[in-house]
Design a protein around this motif. Structure first.
Motif, PDB file in Angstrom:
ATOM      1  N   GLU A  99       0.827  -1.212   0.000  1.00 61.04           N
ATOM      2  CA  GLU A  99       0.000   0.000   0.000  1.00 61.04           C
ATOM      3  C   GLU A  99       0.859   1.258   0.000  1.00 61.04           C
ATOM      4  O   GLU A  99       0.486   2.282  -0.584  1.00 61.04           O
ATOM      5  CB  GLU A  99      -0.933  -0.010   1.212  1.00 61.04           C
ATOM      6  CG  GLU A  99      -2.064  -1.022   1.114  1.00 61.04           C
ATOM      7  CD  GLU A  99      -2.941  -1.044   2.350  1.00 61.04           C
ATOM      8  OE1 GLU A  99      -2.451  -0.623   3.431  1.00 61.04           O
ATOM      9  OE2 GLU A  99      -4.110  -1.460   2.248  1.00 61.04           O
ATOM     10  N   GLY A 116       3.583   0.397  -3.605  1.00 58.53           N
ATOM     11  CA  GLY A 116       2.992   0.006  -4.889  1.00 58.53           C
ATOM     12  C   GLY A 116       3.267  -1.426  -5.306  1.00 58.53           C
ATOM     13  O   GLY A 116       2.337  -2.191  -5.515  1.00 58.53           O
ATOM     14  N   THR A 117       4.532  -1.787  -5.449  1.00 57.33           N
ATOM     15  CA  THR A 117       4.881  -3.134  -5.880  1.00 57.33           C
ATOM     16  C   THR A 117       6.091  -3.638  -5.092  1.00 57.33           C
ATOM     17  O   THR A 117       6.923  -2.841  -4.641  1.00 57.33           O
ATOM     18  CB  THR A 117       5.238  -3.179  -7.377  1.00 57.33           C
ATOM     19  OG1 THR A 117       6.446  -2.446  -7.603  1.00 57.33           O
ATOM     20  CG2 THR A 117       4.108  -2.623  -8.234  1.00 57.33           C
ATOM     21  N   TRP A 165      -2.022  -9.683  -5.200  1.00 58.50           N
ATOM     22  CA  TRP A 165      -2.958  -8.791  -4.517  1.00 58.50           C
ATOM     23  C   TRP A 165      -3.401  -7.631  -5.393  1.00 58.50           C
ATOM     24  O   TRP A 165      -4.515  -7.131  -5.263  1.00 58.50           O
ATOM     25  CB  TRP A 165      -2.291  -8.272  -3.232  1.00 58.50           C
ATOM     26  CG  TRP A 165      -3.209  -7.541  -2.301  1.00 58.50           C
ATOM     27  CD1 TRP A 165      -4.280  -8.047  -1.639  1.00 58.50           C
ATOM     28  CD2 TRP A 165      -3.119  -6.170  -1.918  1.00 58.50           C
ATOM     29  NE1 TRP A 165      -4.870  -7.082  -0.856  1.00 58.50           N
ATOM     30  CE2 TRP A 165      -4.169  -5.916  -1.007  1.00 58.50           C
ATOM     31  CE3 TRP A 165      -2.253  -5.130  -2.238  1.00 58.50           C
ATOM     32  CZ2 TRP A 165      -4.385  -4.671  -0.431  1.00 58.50           C
ATOM     33  CZ3 TRP A 165      -2.466  -3.888  -1.657  1.00 58.50           C
ATOM     34  CH2 TRP A 165      -3.520  -3.666  -0.772  1.00 58.50           C
ATOM     35  N   THR A 166      -2.555  -7.194  -6.298  1.00 59.69           N
ATOM     36  CA  THR A 166      -2.879  -6.059  -7.163  1.00 59.69           C
ATOM     37  C   THR A 166      -3.552  -6.476  -8.464  1.00 59.69           C
ATOM     38  O   THR A 166      -3.931  -5.614  -9.257  1.00 59.69           O
ATOM     39  CB  THR A 166      -1.601  -5.270  -7.493  1.00 59.69           C
ATOM     40  OG1 THR A 166      -0.612  -6.165  -8.038  1.00 59.69           O
ATOM     41  CG2 THR A 166      -1.028  -4.598  -6.258  1.00 59.69           C
ATOM     42  N   ARG A 181      -9.472  -9.355  -0.329  1.00 59.54           N
ATOM     43  CA  ARG A 181      -8.685  -8.126  -0.293  1.00 59.54           C
ATOM     44  C   ARG A 181      -9.080  -7.234   0.883  1.00 59.54           C
ATOM     45  O   ARG A 181      -8.292  -6.417   1.346  1.00 59.54           O
ATOM     46  CB  ARG A 181      -8.850  -7.360  -1.612  1.00 59.54           C
ATOM     47  CG  ARG A 181      -7.959  -6.134  -1.734  1.00 59.54           C
ATOM     48  CD  ARG A 181      -8.151  -5.401  -3.050  1.00 59.54           C
ATOM     49  NE  ARG A 181      -7.345  -5.989  -4.123  1.00 59.54           N
ATOM     50  CZ  ARG A 181      -7.837  -6.533  -5.229  1.00 59.54           C
ATOM     51  NH1 ARG A 181      -9.154  -6.592  -5.396  1.00 59.54           N
ATOM     52  NH2 ARG A 181      -7.055  -7.024  -6.154  1.00 59.54           N
TER      53      ARG A 181
END
Length: 398
Positions: A27, A30-31, A82-83, A92
């Motif tokens: 969060e 980002g990655t 998750w993204t 989620r």
């Protein structure tokens, strides 16, 4: 340079990194790939303990993870992160979602209308029948049935969903390439063949260790709108699933049992503590209706290959014919009338004789009806006392 997906595995494998830390960092940055470009101080600034931040920044063991990713296609598996858009929306939302899932099977994980059915491994015959009944009717109504592939209640819930030609997902406490218990290998194959999925957050090859199952249960409940406990002893693992469901703000249901049976003391206690009592599938659907993200189908059509399946005994399933008679607009295929239902029942009765026992496959073939309709009508006729089922899936007039 490692591939982007390798960083997802690496983040979770770094010592001290759990699902909550993964969520926090993703969060924030980002990655995982971006996280591994940071130094320990930058990672710690996000609220991660110093030792854990150092473990992430110093992680270099990427090569085995590359090999693990390359192995996924060989076992028919994929990585859902998750993204990703197809990451389960319900999952989620929980406090500690797995950053990724290993998934075998074609089932899309984006269906929010999932219901978990769990319970005792050493289940009673009545408990098994109830689990399969609920699995069949929920799947026939369009829900995805989720369970843990365990012996007893779990296996019956999966089988019930398969008998309705619906979707079912098994959440494993081992790698997706490890089937436990071994006698459920055919059931796992049937889940995959029926468009369902096997799901795990654990690396492929992970054996079914006892310590993995409680954490697995948070995924099982997190995928779903609610959890139905069919049978649970006082110290049952199903009660862990129920507790996690409550922590995730999920609805908990329980099927009542005899107070003289130790198999149901845990589920009866859940009812005392406020779980919703379940006697039929409508008890579940009515409670969850306000939360449903999309309308449900009244009944799933049988796939083309359904005629090749050998249905399980009809007494392990529940008919919804009475509900359909009350609400003809909801009848299968959206266009059946009351007269058609009666004619179908008459067709089945005409194929049966008191002195002759017919296998359910013969009844399906001679009636010209699909397997699901025959199973549902056979049970309705049995409940009315007009048909008797015998061992080996044989039926005769009562």
């Amino acid at each position: 340079m490692p591939s982007p997906d390798v960083y997802w595995l690496a983040l979770r494998r770094a010592h001290g990194v759990g699902p909550r830390t993964c969520k926090l960092l993703i969060e924030k940055f980002g990655t995982p790939e971006k996280i591994f470009q940071l130094n320990a101080d930058q990672i710690a600034a996000a609220g991660v303990p110093r030792n854990t931040s150092r473990n992430i920044a110093e992680f270099r063991d990427f090569e085995p993870l590359e090999k693990e990713l390359c192995e996924l296609p060989n076992i028919g598996a994929r990585l859902v992160k998750w993204t990703d858009a197809d990451y389960p929306p319900n999952l989620r939302q929980i406090a500690d979602p797995p950053p990724f899932l290993f998934v075998r099977g074609a089932a899309p994980l984006g269906d929010p209308n999932c219901i978990a059915i769990v319970g005792a491994r050493a289940a009673s015959d009545i408990g098994r029948r109830m689990a399969q009944r609920l699995g069949l009717e929920l799947a026939a109504k369009g829900f995805t049935v989720v369970s843990g592939l365990a012996r007893g209640i779990d296996g019956e819930a999966h089988q019930g969903a398969l008998d309705a030609h619906g979707k079912t997902i098994a959440v494993l406490g081992c790698g997706v390439d490890v089937i436990y218990p071994a006698e459920h290998r055919k059931l796992a194959d049937a889940i995959l063949a029926g468009g369902g999925a096997l799901v795990s957050e654990l690396p492929i090859g992970t054996p079914p260790l006892a310590e993995n199952f409680p954490t697995r249960n948070r995924i099982l409940s997190g995928l779903c709108l609610g959890v139905v406990i069919v049978e649970a002893a006082e110290k049952s693992g199903s009660l862990i699933t129920a507790r996690m469901a409550l922590e995730q703000d999920r609805q908990v249901f329980a099927v009542p049992g005899s107070p003289l049976s130790g198999k149901t003391r845990g589920s009866n206690r859940l009812l005392k503590e406020g779980a919703k009592l379940v006697e039929c599938v409508e008890d579940v659907i009515e409670e969850l209706a306000p939360q449903m993200a999309k309308p449900l189908a009244t009944e799933r059509p049988a796939p083309q290959q359904a005629a090749q399946r050998v249905p399980t005994p009809a007494t392990s399933e529940i008919s919804n014919v009475r509900a359909e008679v009350r609400q003809p607009a909801e009848l299968a295929e959206g266009a059946k009338t009351l007269e058609v239902v009666a004619d179908n029942a008459t067709t089945i009765l005409n194929n049966l004789k008191e002195s002759e026992r017919l296998h359910v496959d013969s009844i399906i073939e001679s009636s010209g009806l699909n397997a699901q309709t025959v199973l549902r009508l056979l049970l309705e006729l049995e409940l009315e006392g007009r048909v008797t089922q015998h061992p080996g899936k044989l039926f005769s007039l009562a």
